[in-house]
Design a protein around this motif. Sequence first.
Motif, short mmCIF file in Angstrom:
data_model
loop_
_atom_site.label_atom_id
_atom_site.label_comp_id
_atom_site.label_asym_id
_atom_site.label_seq_id
_atom_site.Cartn_x
_atom_site.Cartn_y
_atom_site.Cartn_z
N ASP A 1 20.32 41.42 46.03
CA ASP A 1 20.33 40.94 47.40
C ASP A 1 21.60 40.16 47.73
N ARG A 2 22.52 40.09 46.82
CA ARG A 2 23.78 39.40 47.08
C ARG A 2 24.93 40.36 46.83
N MET A 3 26.04 40.09 47.46
CA MET A 3 27.22 40.93 47.26
C MET A 3 27.76 40.68 45.85
N PRO A 4 28.05 41.72 45.10
CA PRO A 4 28.58 41.55 43.75
C PRO A 4 29.90 40.77 43.77
N GLN A 5 30.13 40.02 42.70
CA GLN A 5 31.34 39.22 42.56
C GLN A 5 32.28 39.77 41.50
N THR A 6 31.71 40.47 40.50
CA THR A 6 32.52 40.99 39.39
C THR A 6 32.30 42.49 39.25
N GLY A 7 33.34 43.17 38.82
CA GLY A 7 33.21 44.61 38.64
C GLY A 7 34.16 45.14 37.60
N ILE A 8 33.85 46.36 37.16
CA ILE A 8 34.73 47.07 36.23
C ILE A 8 35.03 48.43 36.85
N LEU A 9 36.31 48.80 36.85
CA LEU A 9 36.75 50.10 37.35
C LEU A 9 37.11 50.94 36.13
N ILE A 10 36.54 52.13 36.05
CA ILE A 10 36.75 52.99 34.89
C ILE A 10 37.30 54.32 35.37
N ASP A 11 38.57 54.59 35.03
CA ASP A 11 39.25 55.81 35.45
C ASP A 11 40.40 56.05 34.50
N ASP A 12 40.75 57.31 34.27
CA ASP A 12 41.86 57.60 33.34
C ASP A 12 43.22 57.61 34.03
N ASP A 13 43.27 57.25 35.31
CA ASP A 13 44.53 57.18 36.06
C ASP A 13 44.91 55.71 36.24
N PRO A 14 45.84 55.19 35.41
CA PRO A 14 46.19 53.75 35.47
C PRO A 14 46.74 53.30 36.83
N SER B 1 43.36 45.86 45.55
CA SER B 1 42.68 45.85 46.85
C SER B 1 41.33 45.13 46.78
N LEU B 2 40.58 45.36 45.72
CA LEU B 2 39.28 44.71 45.58
C LEU B 2 39.43 43.22 45.29
N ARG B 3 40.49 42.85 44.57
CA ARG B 3 40.74 41.43 44.32
C ARG B 3 41.06 40.70 45.63
N LYS B 4 41.74 41.37 46.55
CA LYS B 4 42.03 40.77 47.85
C LYS B 4 40.75 40.48 48.63
N CYS B 5 39.68 41.19 48.28
CA CYS B 5 38.38 40.98 48.92
C CYS B 5 37.58 39.89 48.20
N GLY B 6 38.19 39.25 47.20
CA GLY B 6 37.53 38.15 46.50
C GLY B 6 36.73 38.55 45.27
N LEU B 7 36.84 39.78 44.83
CA LEU B 7 36.10 40.23 43.66
C LEU B 7 36.93 40.06 42.38
N ARG B 8 36.28 39.71 41.29
CA ARG B 8 36.94 39.66 39.98
C ARG B 8 36.76 41.05 39.35
N ILE B 9 37.88 41.71 39.08
CA ILE B 9 37.85 43.11 38.64
C ILE B 9 38.60 43.27 37.33
N VAL B 10 37.98 43.98 36.39
CA VAL B 10 38.66 44.42 35.17
C VAL B 10 38.71 45.93 35.20
N THR B 11 39.60 46.51 34.40
CA THR B 11 39.74 47.96 34.38
C THR B 11 39.64 48.49 32.96
N ALA B 12 39.32 49.77 32.87
CA ALA B 12 39.27 50.47 31.58
C ALA B 12 39.62 51.93 31.83
N THR B 13 40.29 52.55 30.86
CA THR B 13 40.67 53.95 31.01
C THR B 13 39.88 54.89 30.09
N THR B 14 39.08 54.32 29.18
CA THR B 14 38.27 55.15 28.28
C THR B 14 36.85 54.59 28.23
#
Length: 190
Positions: free
Chosen positions: A6-19, A28-41
């Motif tokens: 019921d709340r907007m997420p604050q943290t996320g992980i983006l998983i894609d093989d295109d760095p 872009s998502l960080r500009k919206c106030g989200l804490r984002i980490v990434t992974a390629t595998t």
Amino acid sequence: MTNPRDRMPQTGILIDDDPLYLRTLQRSLRKCGLRIVTATTKAEALAAAQAEPPDFALVDLRLGQESGLGLIEPLKAIRQDMRVLLVTGYASVATAVEAMKRGADDYLLKPVTVDAILRALADEMTPQPEPEVTMTPLSRLEWEHMQQALKETDGNISAAARLLGMHRRSLQRKLAKRPGPERKPDDTPG
């Protein structure tokens, strides 16, 4: 007691093989106030999710030679209320159904916009306007399927034709005809 969804997420992980795609979307998502980490595998994604379980995961269907479908259940096992959004440039009904069966919360088409991601993550209880229904013409689905076969065969027309069970020249003719846009149910070809 509030439901975590019921709340907007604050943290996320983006998983894609295109760095490059990952960095752009992360910024872009960080500009919206989200804490984002990434992974390629898959391995990087699971390690990052276990280290700090995110509120949501944006998972590409194709991760090099691997399928992002295989990440849905392990991510949900790490955090049961994690929102998992599957993204793909190769949309098909079969993969959408399979993704939902495995526990994905949404299925988005690439290139996905930040607005589309935020809408998918928004509070499910908020009344949303009725979405505008569009239909993907069969010619577009067929064309995308042929493009996927070409990618699988590294652009080899003959091998792609064999994979699709058609003649090489037929495949070439069909590929030359780029399909039209999606249509609303009340649109009539004219």
